[in-house]
Every structure is written in structure tokens, then in C-alpha cells.
Design an enzyme around this catalytic site. Structure first.
Site, PDB file in Angstrom:
ATOM      1  N   LYS A 172       0.853  -1.196   0.000  1.00  0.00           N
ATOM      2  CA  LYS A 172       0.000   0.000   0.000  1.00  0.00           C
ATOM      3  C   LYS A 172       0.885   1.240   0.000  1.00  0.00           C
ATOM      4  O   LYS A 172       1.592   1.511   0.963  1.00  0.00           O
ATOM      5  CB  LYS A 172      -0.899   0.024   1.245  1.00  0.00           C
ATOM      6  CG  LYS A 172      -1.832   1.241   1.211  1.00  0.00           C
ATOM      7  CD  LYS A 172      -2.127   1.727   2.594  1.00  0.00           C
ATOM      8  CE  LYS A 172      -2.317   3.205   2.760  1.00  0.00           C
ATOM      9  NZ  LYS A 172      -2.272   4.126   1.669  1.00  0.00           N
ATOM     10  N   GLU A 247       9.406   0.652  10.877  1.00  0.00           N
ATOM     11  CA  GLU A 247      10.410   1.710  10.647  1.00  0.00           C
ATOM     12  C   GLU A 247       9.709   3.029  10.900  1.00  0.00           C
ATOM     13  O   GLU A 247       8.905   3.472  10.077  1.00  0.00           O
ATOM     14  CB  GLU A 247      10.931   1.644   9.202  1.00  0.00           C
ATOM     15  CG  GLU A 247      11.644   0.361   8.847  1.00  0.00           C
ATOM     16  CD  GLU A 247      12.978   0.208   9.551  1.00  0.00           C
ATOM     17  OE1 GLU A 247      13.415   1.147  10.246  1.00  0.00           O
ATOM     18  OE2 GLU A 247      13.583  -0.863   9.428  1.00  0.00           O
ATOM     19  N   CYS A 281      13.201  10.581   7.480  1.00  0.00           N
ATOM     20  CA  CYS A 281      13.196  10.008   8.841  1.00  0.00           C
ATOM     21  C   CYS A 281      14.527  10.257   9.523  1.00  0.00           C
ATOM     22  O   CYS A 281      14.578  10.549  10.719  1.00  0.00           O
ATOM     23  CB  CYS A 281      12.879   8.522   8.785  1.00  0.00           C
ATOM     24  SG  CYS A 281      13.934   7.596   7.660  1.00  0.00           S
ATOM     25  N   GLU A 383       9.283  14.921  16.986  1.00  0.00           N
ATOM     26  CA  GLU A 383       9.905  14.813  15.666  1.00  0.00           C
ATOM     27  C   GLU A 383       9.379  15.964  14.808  1.00  0.00           C
ATOM     28  O   GLU A 383       8.169  16.080  14.594  1.00  0.00           O
ATOM     29  CB  GLU A 383       9.540  13.483  14.988  1.00  0.00           C
ATOM     30  CG  GLU A 383      10.111  13.415  13.574  1.00  0.00           C
ATOM     31  CD  GLU A 383       9.692  12.175  12.787  1.00  0.00           C
ATOM     32  OE1 GLU A 383       8.546  11.724  12.919  1.00  0.00           O
ATOM     33  OE2 GLU A 383      10.538  11.683  12.016  1.00  0.00           O
TER      34      GLU A 383
HETATM   35  N1  NAP Z   1      12.296   4.677  10.035  1.00  0.00           N
HETATM   36  C1  NAP Z   1      12.205   4.798   8.723  1.00  0.00           C
HETATM   37  O1  NAP Z   1      12.836   4.084   7.952  1.00  0.00           O
HETATM   38  C2  NAP Z   1      11.309   5.851   8.135  1.00  0.00           C
HETATM   39  C3  NAP Z   1      11.436   6.169   6.788  1.00  0.00           C
HETATM   40  C4  NAP Z   1      10.603   7.157   6.247  1.00  0.00           C
HETATM   41  C5  NAP Z   1       9.662   7.784   7.040  1.00  0.00           C
HETATM   42  N2  NAP Z   1       9.553   7.450   8.353  1.00  0.00           N
HETATM   43  C6  NAP Z   1       8.587   8.162   9.202  1.00  0.00           C
HETATM   44  O2  NAP Z   1       7.335   8.298   8.540  1.00  0.00           O
HETATM   45  C7  NAP Z   1       6.646   9.447   9.047  1.00  0.00           C
HETATM   46  C8  NAP Z   1       6.070  10.259   7.908  1.00  0.00           C
HETATM   47  O3  NAP Z   1       5.213   9.493   7.145  1.00  0.00           O
HETATM   48  P1  NAP Z   1       3.625   9.627   7.166  1.00  0.00           P
HETATM   49  O4  NAP Z   1       3.225  10.926   7.738  1.00  0.00           O
HETATM   50  O5  NAP Z   1       3.157   9.257   5.809  1.00  0.00           O
HETATM   51  O6  NAP Z   1       3.235   8.460   8.177  1.00  0.00           O
HETATM   52  P2  NAP Z   1       1.826   7.795   8.401  1.00  0.00           P
HETATM   53  O7  NAP Z   1       0.752   8.818   8.498  1.00  0.00           O
HETATM   54  O8  NAP Z   1       2.002   6.850   9.527  1.00  0.00           O
HETATM   55  O9  NAP Z   1       1.531   7.023   7.025  1.00  0.00           O
HETATM   56  C9  NAP Z   1       2.376   6.026   6.542  1.00  0.00           C
HETATM   57  C10 NAP Z   1       1.569   5.000   5.761  1.00  0.00           C
HETATM   58  O10 NAP Z   1       0.639   4.382   6.655  1.00  0.00           O
HETATM   59  C11 NAP Z   1      -0.687   4.531   6.156  1.00  0.00           C
HETATM   60  N3  NAP Z   1      -1.606   4.653   7.288  1.00  0.00           N
HETATM   61  C12 NAP Z   1      -2.137   5.766   7.836  1.00  0.00           C
HETATM   62  N4  NAP Z   1      -2.977   5.452   8.851  1.00  0.00           N
HETATM   63  C13 NAP Z   1      -2.976   4.094   8.939  1.00  0.00           C
HETATM   64  C14 NAP Z   1      -3.643   3.163   9.782  1.00  0.00           C
HETATM   65  N5  NAP Z   1      -4.485   3.549  10.742  1.00  0.00           N
HETATM   66  N6  NAP Z   1      -3.406   1.848   9.613  1.00  0.00           N
HETATM   67  C15 NAP Z   1      -2.530   1.428   8.652  1.00  0.00           C
HETATM   68  N7  NAP Z   1      -1.896   2.267   7.810  1.00  0.00           N
HETATM   69  C16 NAP Z   1      -2.095   3.581   7.953  1.00  0.00           C
HETATM   70  C17 NAP Z   1      -0.630   5.779   5.277  1.00  0.00           C
HETATM   71  O11 NAP Z   1      -1.682   5.771   4.352  1.00  0.00           O
HETATM   72  P3  NAP Z   1      -2.313   7.158   3.792  1.00  0.00           P
HETATM   73  O12 NAP Z   1      -1.240   7.828   3.039  1.00  0.00           O
HETATM   74  O13 NAP Z   1      -3.431   6.686   2.949  1.00  0.00           O
HETATM   75  O14 NAP Z   1      -2.756   7.937   4.993  1.00  0.00           O
HETATM   76  C18 NAP Z   1       0.747   5.604   4.631  1.00  0.00           C
HETATM   77  O15 NAP Z   1       0.683   4.685   3.562  1.00  0.00           O
HETATM   78  C19 NAP Z   1       7.680  10.212   9.856  1.00  0.00           C
HETATM   79  O16 NAP Z   1       7.458  10.000  11.216  1.00  0.00           O
HETATM   80  C20 NAP Z   1       8.995   9.573   9.419  1.00  0.00           C
HETATM   81  O17 NAP Z   1      10.044   9.706  10.360  1.00  0.00           O
HETATM   82  C21 NAP Z   1      10.348   6.501   8.915  1.00  0.00           C
END
Ligand code: NAP
Length: 479
Positions: A172, A247, A281, A383
Site C-alpha cells: 500500500k 520503521e 526520517c 519529531e
Molecule cells: N524509520 C524509517 O525508515 C522511516 C522512513 C521514512 C519515514 N519514516 C517516518 O514516517 C513518518 C512520515 O510518514 P507519514 O506521515 O506518511 O506516516 P503515516 O501517516 O504513519 O503514514 C504512513 C503509511 O501508513 C498509512 N496509514 C495511515 N494510517 C494508517 C492506519 N491507521 N493503519 C494502517 N496504515 C495507515 C498511510 O496511508 P495514507 O497515506 O493513505 O494515509 C501511509 O501509507 C515520519 O514520522 C517519518 O520519520 C520513517
């Protein structure tokens, strides 16, 4: 606009409901395409296809699977420009960064293709001149959920190891950046990937992502995104005792010692924080500099940040594009307002959106430098996922490390120094999944990557990731 569809069982497929949603260009706000708004039944259809494909795919040799990854990487390299243009248009990052990310996809697939020939386990000598064997079996249907910040690279981190190990995958993508991922799935089909081995389902995270976490026929889920979403997902996955890799977020510290190469440490901080408009991240999210060099360092840092060119990622000479979406941009503006209103720091530059006709409709924010940061400021506690760099002056390495470790996160960290002693102390005492010396944010596929504490669970990349996509099975034969 071509109205891209989901990619299920090797075919372009609309949502069963027929519903769609729009994807906008973050630099202009313009609608660039629409994709299907899938629901639970679409995920279940993708799981059916994945299950059916699994028997044949898992029976191929890792080397055969590796060849398809190699071919995919080759096609991606040939089409880098087109893919990078698409990525910039949906994600916002400068074309140069998008091109590097597309190359990163190819590098990762090549890495996993490269190790495919050496995936083996061994015989274990037992008593009475007998031997036991350890077999490595694929897990089955896996799930992957990725965010919008580096969607193409993160897709490769999941697709590469999952497929080379013999699993099939339901992926996804993020709703604000699904287009390049869909295009890549199609390229993998062109490279010979059998139908059903990789399926991409678009739609809301709390519907599609949640079903991936809950569906008992999916035996492992690898998630990249916010810590709060990861915690929710782990809970949802527990009912089916699914394996989970998380992650999550980070608040990486960067320590600049008094013996650092100042120019390198300025360039490193600027790239480490403002690359991808601060939405990485492992971005530098808190910078600690020794007081003996602080004035000179901050002066150079300020000059470099103030000189960054902000604009549409497709324009020439742009250093920083827009943020990916309005919600993120508004959140960053809110953080800067909080700092200003509570006197939590001194804003040396930025702290607002750029003005003018080129910026009216996009989600832009100026690169922001903040000094004199209060110890309990929001910049130290949360963050900050955007172009704000807080700088804290410390007296020595002990104080720097103590402050650096004072966070719930533990993804990356870096120390900038010419002293082997400082470097060694930093590598030993900084609490994070990776520590860089005199660099920040580089993550080659050869090394295991992941966080500790609230930054996650498990590792991606490196040979070690194969453990996370396989089950070990012991065999004892009585001749
Ligand atoms: N540690 C690592 O390797 C790494 C790498 C990159 C980013 N990150 C972290 O990612 C974050 C930024 O990304 P983001 O804002 O896109 O994160 P997010 O809101 O958690 O979304 C990530 C993914 O999860 C989906 N999602 C949202 N709500 C969900 C739920 N209730 N159940 C299952 N899936 C769900 C989102 O879909 P939708 O888009 O449809 O909402 C998207 O595909 C930051 O905190 C960053 O540090 C970590």
C-alpha cells in the site's frame, strides 16, 4: 492525466466500488491524476492473487528470482528521467533528488538480486555421526505499507528482500504519492515478474493499511511511517500473530565537535536537514555544537541556509521544493509559531512561507534556522518533519551526548570530528540504530537499517533482513 489503476494479479484494476481520489502536485496544487479508492475487499482480492502466486514463486530458485530483480533494475535505470519527473510531480522534491531516489530503487533491487545466489543455510553435525539441516522457508503472503516522503526507495526496501526470499507481497503506497509506485510495479511485470507476486492497492491508510495489518492470511507486515501509526498497527497485527517490522519516526541528533571540519559540517547539516524539504526520517532534527566554535559555525550555517533556493522541484537550480502536502506544511508553520509565541528559541532565518506568485498555491515553507533553543522546547521533544533546524550550544562531548540521547527516538545520529577518540565515543554512546561519522543520512542497502526505542522494531536491508522475510525450519533425517 491518465487515471492510473491499482495493480492486482498483474493487471490494472479499478476499485470494486468504482471510487477514486485525486493526487495533487505539491508545488502548484494542481490535480495530476486520480487513483482508485480501494477498500477491504480490494485488499482481500490482492491477497487471493498473492496466495495463488505464492506456490509457484516460492518454488523457483532465489537465483531465478534475482534475475527478475536485475532486469527490473535495468529498465528502471533506462527510464530514470520519466520516473523522476513523475516522482517530483507527486512528491515535490527537486528533480535531482527524485533522480537519485529512482537510482536508489535500482541499486536496492540489484543488491538483493546480487545476494540471491548466496542465500543458503547449513548442515549441523549432531551426535552419532548424524547431521541436521536448517532450511530457510519464505513466510508466505507479506504486506508492506509505505509513506510519501521517499516512496520509491522505501518500496525497494520492501519489495527487494520480500521477493528474493520467495514471498509474495501486497503493498500500500501513501495516498499523496502512489503514482510512481504503481508505475514501478508495472515495470517489474515487464521484467518478467509473474502475476500476483507483487500487488499494489491504493486507498486510505485506516482502511487498506488496517486490513493489511489484520488480515490473517498476510503473515508479515513491514510498515514505514509515524510512530503512532506503527503502534496502532502492531496492535492490529497481534490478533493474527503476524510478524511485524516497524520503521518509524526519528529525531536524529548531529554533534559538531570543536575539531570538526567546519565547512563539511555546515554542508552536512544543510543537506542533512533540508534534503527533501526536511521530510526524511533520518534528517538532522537537533544539532549540538561545541561552544568554542559555536559563533563561527552558526554564522556560516546561517549564510548557507539563507542562500538556499526554494521553488518548484522541476525548476533549474532549486535546492528545496515544497512540502508534500498542506497538512505537513501547516504543522510546520504551527511549530514555528509555537516557538515564537513561547519564546522557545530565536529564529535567525525562515519561520514563514515564502511569498509571491510562484508560491501561492504550493505547500512551500522557508528553510528555518533556530538558535537559543529552550531545553524543553517542542523542537527537542517532538519529531519535526520539515525544514526547521534547531541548534543547541553545548560545552563538551559529554553534554552533547547526554542531550542527544534525551529523546524517545533512536533512529540515526552523527558526530563530526577529526578525532578518532571523539568518533569512537560517539559510536559507542549515541543511542540509535545507526551512527555516522562526518556524514549523515546515507543508507546503503548493504547495511541493516532501523531504529531503537520509539523509532521502531526490526531491521531492513543488509543480509540480516532476509531473517525477517524467512522462517527457519530444522530437519533431522534418520537414515
Ligand atoms: N524509520 C524509517 O525508515 C522511516 C522512513 C521514512 C519515514 N519514516 C517516518 O514516517 C513518518 C512520515 O510518514 P507519514 O506521515 O506518511 O506516516 P503515516 O501517516 O504513519 O503514514 C504512513 C503509511 O501508513 C498509512 N496509514 C495511515 N494510517 C494508517 C492506519 N491507521 N493503519 C494502517 N496504515 C495507515 C498511510 O496511508 P495514507 O497515506 O493513505 O494515509 C501511509 O501509507 C515520519 O514520522 C517519518 O520519520 C520513517
Amino acid at each position: 492525466m491518465i487515471a492510473m489503476e491499482m495493480f492486482i494479479n498483474g493487471k490494472a484494476v479499478p476499485a470494486r466500488s468504482g471510487k477514486r481520489f485525486g493526487v495533487n502536485n505539491p508545488a502548484t496544487g494542481d490535480l495530476i491524476d486520480t487513483v482508485p479508492a480501494g477498500d477491504i475487499d480490494d485488499v482481500r482480492g490482492a491477497v487471493d492473487a498473492s496466495e495463488e502466486a505464492f506456490e509457484k514463486w516460492s518454488a523457483t530458485t532465489a537465483r531465478e528470482r534475482g534475475k527478475i530483480l536485475f532486469r527490473s533494475a535495468q529498465i528502471v535505470r533506462d527510464r530514470t528521467k520519466d520516473l523522476a519527473v513523475l516522482l517530483t510531480s507527486e512528491q515535490g522534491k527537486p528533480f535531482r533528488e527524485a533522480r537519485d531516489e529512482v537510482q536508489g530503487f535500482a541499486n536496492t533491487l540489484e543488491y538483493f538480486a546480487g545476494i540471491s545466489a548466496s542465500l543458503r543455510t547449513g548442515l549441523v553435525p549432531l551426535a552419532h555421526e548424524r547431521y541436521g539441516a536448517v532450511l530457510r522457508k519464505p513466510i508466505g503472503v507479506c504486506g508492506a505499507i509505505i509513506p510519501w516522503n521517499v516512496p520509491v526507495l522505501l518500496m525497494s526496501w520492501k519489495v527487494g528482500p520480500a521477493l528474493v526470499a520467495g514471498n509474495t507481497l501486497v503493498l500500500k503506497p501513501a495516498s499523496t504519492a502512489p503514482l510512481t509506485c504503481l508505475r514501478l510495479a508495472d515495470i517489474m511485470k515487464e521484467a518478467g515478474l509473474p502475476a500476483g507476486v507483487l500487488n499494489v492497492v491504493t486507498g486510505r491508510g485506516d482502511i487498506i493499511g488496517d486490513e493489511i495489518a489484520r488480515n490473517p492470511r498476510i503473515r508479515k507486515v513491514s510498515f514505514t511511517g509515524k510512530t503512532s501509526t506503527g503502534k496502532h498497527l502492531m496492535e492490529a497485527a497481534s490478533a493474527s500473530l503476524k510478524r511485524v517490522t516497524l520503521e518509524l519516526g526519528g529525531s536524529d541528533p548531529m554533534i559538531v565537535c570543536d575539531d570538526a571540519d567546519l565547512k563539511a559540517a555546515v554542508d552536512g547539516a544543510v543537506r542533512g536537514r533540508f534534503y527533501n524539504c526536511g521530510q526524511t526520517c533520518t534528517a538532522v532534527k537537533r544539532l549540538f555544537v561545541f561552544e568554542s566554535i559555536a559563533d563561527e559555525y552558526i554564522r556560516h550555517l546561517h549564510a548557507k541556509i539563507a542562500s538556499l533556493k526554494v521553488g518548484n522541484g522541476m525548476a533549474d537550480g532549486v535546492d528545496m521544493g515544497p512540502m508534500n502536502n498542506r497538512k505537513q506544511r501547516d504543522r510546520i508553520a504551527e511549530v514555528a509559531e509555537t516557538v515564537r509565541a513561547n519564546g522557545e528559541g530565536k529564529i535567525l532565518c525562515g519561520g514563514e512561507a515564502p511569498k509571491g506568485p510562484d508560491f501561492d498555491k504550493g505547500y512551500f515553507y522557508l528553510p528555518t534556522l533556530i538558535t537559543d533553543v529552550a531545553p524543553d522546547s517542542i523542537l527537542m521533544r517532538e519529531e519535526i518533519f520539515g525544514p526547521i533546524l534547531p541548534v543547541v550550544v553545548v560545552k563538551d562531548l559529554d553534554e552533547a551526548i547526554e542531550r542527544a540521547n534525551d529523546t524517545v527516538y533512536g533512529l540515526g545520529s552523527s558526530i563530526w570530528t577529526k578525532s578518532i577518540e571523539h568518533a569512537t565515543i560517539g559510536c559507542e554512546r549515541l543511542k540509535s540504530g545507526i551512527t555516522w561519522v562526518n556524514q549523515h543520512t546515507k543508507v546503503p542497502p548493504d547495511l541493516p537499517f532501523g531504529g531503537i526505542k520509539d523509532s521502531g522494531l526490526g531491521r531492513e536491508n543488509g543480509l540480516e533482513v532476509i531473517d525477517q522475510y524467512t522462517e527457519l525450519k530444522s530437519v533431522l533425517i534418520n537414515p
